[in-house]
Design a protein around this motif. Structure first.
Motif, mmCIF file in Angstrom:
data_model
loop_
_atom_site.group_PDB
_atom_site.id
_atom_site.type_symbol
_atom_site.label_atom_id
_atom_site.label_comp_id
_atom_site.label_asym_id
_atom_site.label_seq_id
_atom_site.Cartn_x
_atom_site.Cartn_y
_atom_site.Cartn_z
ATOM 1 N N MET A 1 0.823 -1.199 0.000
ATOM 2 C CA MET A 1 0.000 0.000 0.000
ATOM 3 C C MET A 1 0.858 1.251 0.000
ATOM 4 S SD MET A 1 -3.176 -0.667 2.578
ATOM 5 C CE MET A 1 -4.396 -1.917 2.232
ATOM 6 N N LYS A 2 0.428 2.255 -0.731
ATOM 7 C CA LYS A 2 1.138 3.524 -0.761
ATOM 8 C C LYS A 2 0.601 4.424 0.338
ATOM 9 C CE LYS A 2 2.046 3.410 -5.719
ATOM 10 N NZ LYS A 2 1.897 4.128 -6.996
ATOM 11 N N PRO A 3 1.447 5.185 0.998
ATOM 12 C CA PRO A 3 0.950 6.087 2.031
ATOM 13 C C PRO A 3 0.138 7.203 1.415
ATOM 14 C CG PRO A 3 3.249 6.531 1.576
ATOM 15 C CD PRO A 3 2.904 5.291 0.818
ATOM 16 N N VAL A 4 -0.818 7.726 2.190
ATOM 17 C CA VAL A 4 -1.625 8.837 1.729
ATOM 18 C C VAL A 4 -0.744 10.072 1.583
ATOM 19 C CG1 VAL A 4 -3.552 10.341 2.268
ATOM 20 C CG2 VAL A 4 -3.690 7.920 2.821
ATOM 21 N N THR A 5 -0.789 10.699 0.442
ATOM 22 C CA THR A 5 0.020 11.882 0.191
ATOM 23 C C THR A 5 -0.507 13.062 0.984
ATOM 24 O OG1 THR A 5 0.311 11.071 -2.059
ATOM 25 C CG2 THR A 5 0.957 13.333 -1.647
ATOM 26 N N ASP A 6 0.392 13.901 1.508
ATOM 27 C CA ASP A 6 -0.031 15.104 2.215
ATOM 28 C C ASP A 6 -0.860 15.977 1.286
ATOM 29 O OD1 ASP A 6 0.759 18.173 2.896
ATOM 30 O OD2 ASP A 6 0.592 16.949 4.698
ATOM 31 N N ARG A 82 -8.815 7.578 -4.238
ATOM 32 C CA ARG A 82 -7.563 7.287 -4.945
ATOM 33 C C ARG A 82 -7.100 8.437 -5.840
ATOM 34 N NH1 ARG A 82 -10.227 2.887 -3.644
ATOM 35 N NH2 ARG A 82 -9.163 0.873 -3.379
ATOM 36 N N ILE A 83 -8.058 9.158 -6.447
ATOM 37 C CA ILE A 83 -7.697 10.280 -7.323
ATOM 38 C C ILE A 83 -8.521 11.492 -6.893
ATOM 39 C CG2 ILE A 83 -7.484 11.069 -9.708
ATOM 40 C CD1 ILE A 83 -7.516 8.187 -10.621
ATOM 41 N N LYS A 404 -9.019 -3.289 -11.018
ATOM 42 C CA LYS A 404 -7.799 -4.043 -10.719
ATOM 43 C C LYS A 404 -6.539 -3.192 -10.882
ATOM 44 C CE LYS A 404 -9.678 -8.613 -11.816
ATOM 45 N NZ LYS A 404 -9.537 -9.827 -12.656
ATOM 46 N N ARG A 405 -6.671 -2.051 -11.552
ATOM 47 C CA ARG A 405 -5.518 -1.172 -11.745
ATOM 48 C C ARG A 405 -5.445 -0.055 -10.716
ATOM 49 N NH1 ARG A 405 -6.113 1.163 -17.256
ATOM 50 N NH2 ARG A 405 -8.048 0.039 -17.596
ATOM 51 N N LEU A 406 -6.404 -0.008 -9.815
ATOM 52 C CA LEU A 406 -6.429 1.054 -8.809
ATOM 53 C C LEU A 406 -5.436 0.775 -7.693
ATOM 54 C CD1 LEU A 406 -10.276 1.637 -8.466
ATOM 55 C CD2 LEU A 406 -8.624 3.189 -9.475
ATOM 56 N N ASP A 407 -4.701 1.812 -7.301
ATOM 57 C CA ASP A 407 -3.793 1.697 -6.161
ATOM 58 C C ASP A 407 -4.579 1.615 -4.867
ATOM 59 O OD1 ASP A 407 -1.551 1.831 -7.743
ATOM 60 O OD2 ASP A 407 -1.403 4.018 -7.607
ATOM 61 N N ARG A 408 -3.977 1.021 -3.865
ATOM 62 C CA ARG A 408 -4.540 1.031 -2.517
ATOM 63 C C ARG A 408 -3.711 2.002 -1.690
ATOM 64 N NH1 ARG A 408 -7.887 -1.307 -4.958
ATOM 65 N NH2 ARG A 408 -9.029 -3.196 -4.409
ATOM 66 N N LYS A 409 -4.370 2.965 -1.076
ATOM 67 C CA LYS A 409 -3.657 3.967 -0.289
ATOM 68 C C LYS A 409 -3.920 3.726 1.188
ATOM 69 C CE LYS A 409 -3.581 7.475 -3.885
ATOM 70 N NZ LYS A 409 -2.132 7.387 -4.073
#
Length: 487
Positions: A1-6, A82-83, A404-409
């Motif tokens: 998982m990617k961290p949530v961006t500030d 996500r966006i 399936k292409r969506l990142d998980r944050k």
């Protein structure tokens, strides 16, 4: 998982400089979606259709609409987490499918926001302000008042996003308070005076004996418009994502929370109104049945208080719709994909709002009020119920195609293992919703208007394909649309 961006780095992550100011807290983001939905306004404007088409028992179609729209809101919240960018579905489709499909989503959203804005403000003028000030029904006067409302909303939207958020939060607070108070007051008054009946909840009223009551497009199906026309616009929070703090969390929660809150509150309001009906036939014949119920149970002064509260809710909903429309125009323009994009993409350094993009819906509204004849205006407003249903259905289709292409944050809103069954259910509901809206007789003209507005956008799309194809060849935010000889 990617961290949530500030929050301050979100725009840069997607290729944009931070031009809009992040001033909106969690409640203010919630208020954006709730104000667009506005159960008080929606029920005030559609309760007469309910009584005529199905009788009081039709209120039980509301939970069905609530469940379906909540499924759609959950899917939209997945994208918003996500966006989190202005332009919402335009951005999602452009980045996850391709820019051409994304442009189509953006144009559909623009059309439904414009028609929604006209519906809200014209209804505020004719159904709320004119009765409040004792004015006789007059189409010309209503149009003048509508133009004045549009101008005031545009001035506020240009002045400051923070000001819009504060005023809108105030409007939502007033609406929440007044609806809760009215629910309690109506039920108590009906119990004390004996005027009203619980039996109303299962009565068909004037629709009793109707031969096509259960038929396709008949009374019971037609009354679904009460929920479908009211529980929309919850995606407005996604359009304001670049002005929200912690958008990965606050925006999805606002989308889902606003539908849930509006749905529960609306159901309670419908029950209270229905139980409080003293004479179903008399109330059904009234031009404004909600106001008549208030007057019968609580007296004339309460009716005026209701109209004031409804006016505040109307104004807040219109202001949010105009602001959301402006953000859609701005988002597409900064990528060079909207008519007049060089002007529409500009953000004032002083107010940090897109001035030209906000003036555009004002100009369209004023021209429409001046040029469009009465019947055509009504049909245009009616077409506004179709645009969100179509748009939401396409968003769900998009989600199923690209999920399936969506990142998980990490820490962001996520349905986890429930995402697929929720999305499939939302698609089934979306098909049903569009079918319900098209089923009643008399929807031919609104459908033609929808097709016509889409065709207008299609002409500009063809222009871009023929003369500015490079604009549609790159993902949003990849290149500066102001650069290059063809831009």
């Amino acid at each position: 998982m990617k961290p949530v961006t500030d929050a301050d780095e979100v725009s840069a992550t997607y290729g944009y400089s931070s031009e809009l100011k992040r001033t909106m807290g969690s409640f203010q983001v919630f208020a954006v979606s709730f104000a667009f939905i506005s159960v008080a306004v929606g029920i005030f404007g559609t309760y007469d259709d309910l009584l005529v088409n199905s009788g009081p028992v039709g209120i039980w179609t509301w939970p069905v609409a609530l469940a379906g729209q909540l499924l759609v809101a959950l899917v939209i919240a997945q994208f918003a987490a996500r966006i989190p960018l202005s332009g919402s579905s335009y951005q999602w489709a452009s980045r996850l499918a391709n820019p051409r499909i994304g442009w189509g989503f953006g144009w559909l959203t623009f059309c439904y926001l414009i028609t929604g804005l006209l519906a809200i403000d014209s209804a505020m003028a004719s159904q709320c302000l004119m009765p409040l000030f004792g004015m006789s029904p007059d189409e010309g006067t209503a149009r003048v008042i509508t133009v004045v409302i549009l101008v005031v909303q545009a001035i506020l939207a240009i002045a400051s996003t923070r000001l819009v958020a504060v005023l809108n939060s105030l409007a939502v607070g007033v609406e929440l308070a007044i609806v809760v108070i009215l629910v309690v007051a109506l039920l108590v008054a009906a119990a004390v005076t004996g005027r009203g009946s619980v039996d109303n909840l299962v009565s068909r009223g004037v629709a009793e004996g109707s031969t096509n009551y259960f038929a396709f497009g008949g009374g019971l199906m037609a009354v679904m418009i009460v929920g479908l026309a009211t529980l929309v616009g919850f995606d407005s929070a996604a359009n304001m994502a670049e002005e929200a703090r912690d958008p990965h969390r606050s925006v999805p929660r606002a989308i889902v929370g606003s539908v849930a809150a509006a749905g529960i509150l609306g159901m309670l309001f419908l029950i209270a109104l229905t139980v409080a009906i003293d004479d179903i036939a008399k109330v059904t014949e009234a031009g404004s049945p909600v106001a008549v119920i208030m007057r019968d149970q609580l007296g004339a002064p309460t009716e005026r208080i209701l109209l004031v509260a409804i006016a505040i809710a109307f104004f807040g909903g219109g202001m949010v719709t105009m602001t959301s429309c402006a953000r859609t125009v701005f988002a597409m323009s900064r990528d060079g994909r909207f008519p007049g994009h060089r002007v529409m993409r500009r953000v004032s350094r002083r107010t940090q709002t897109p001035i030209a993009a906000t003036i555009l819906p004002l100009v369209i509204g004023v021209v429409t009020m001046i040029a469009l004849p009465g019947d055509a205006l009504i049909e245009l407003i009616t077409s506004g119920t179709l645009f969100p249903a179509i748009t939401y259905g396409l968003i769900v289709v998009l989600y199923l195609a690209v999920r399936k292409r969506l990142d998980r944050k990490k820490g962001a809103f996520d349905l986890g293992r429930f995402e697929l069954p929720v999305a499939v259910s939302a698609l089934i509901w979306s098909v049903c919703a569009v079918t319900v809206l098209l089923a009643p007789a008399g929807t031919g003209v609104p459908l033609v208007i929808v097709a016509g507005l889409i065709a207008v956008g299609g002409l500009y799309f063809v222009f871009m394909v023929l003369f500015r194809r490079d604009v549609l060849d790159v993902e949003p935010g990849v290149a500066d649309p102001m650069a290059g000889p063809n831009r």
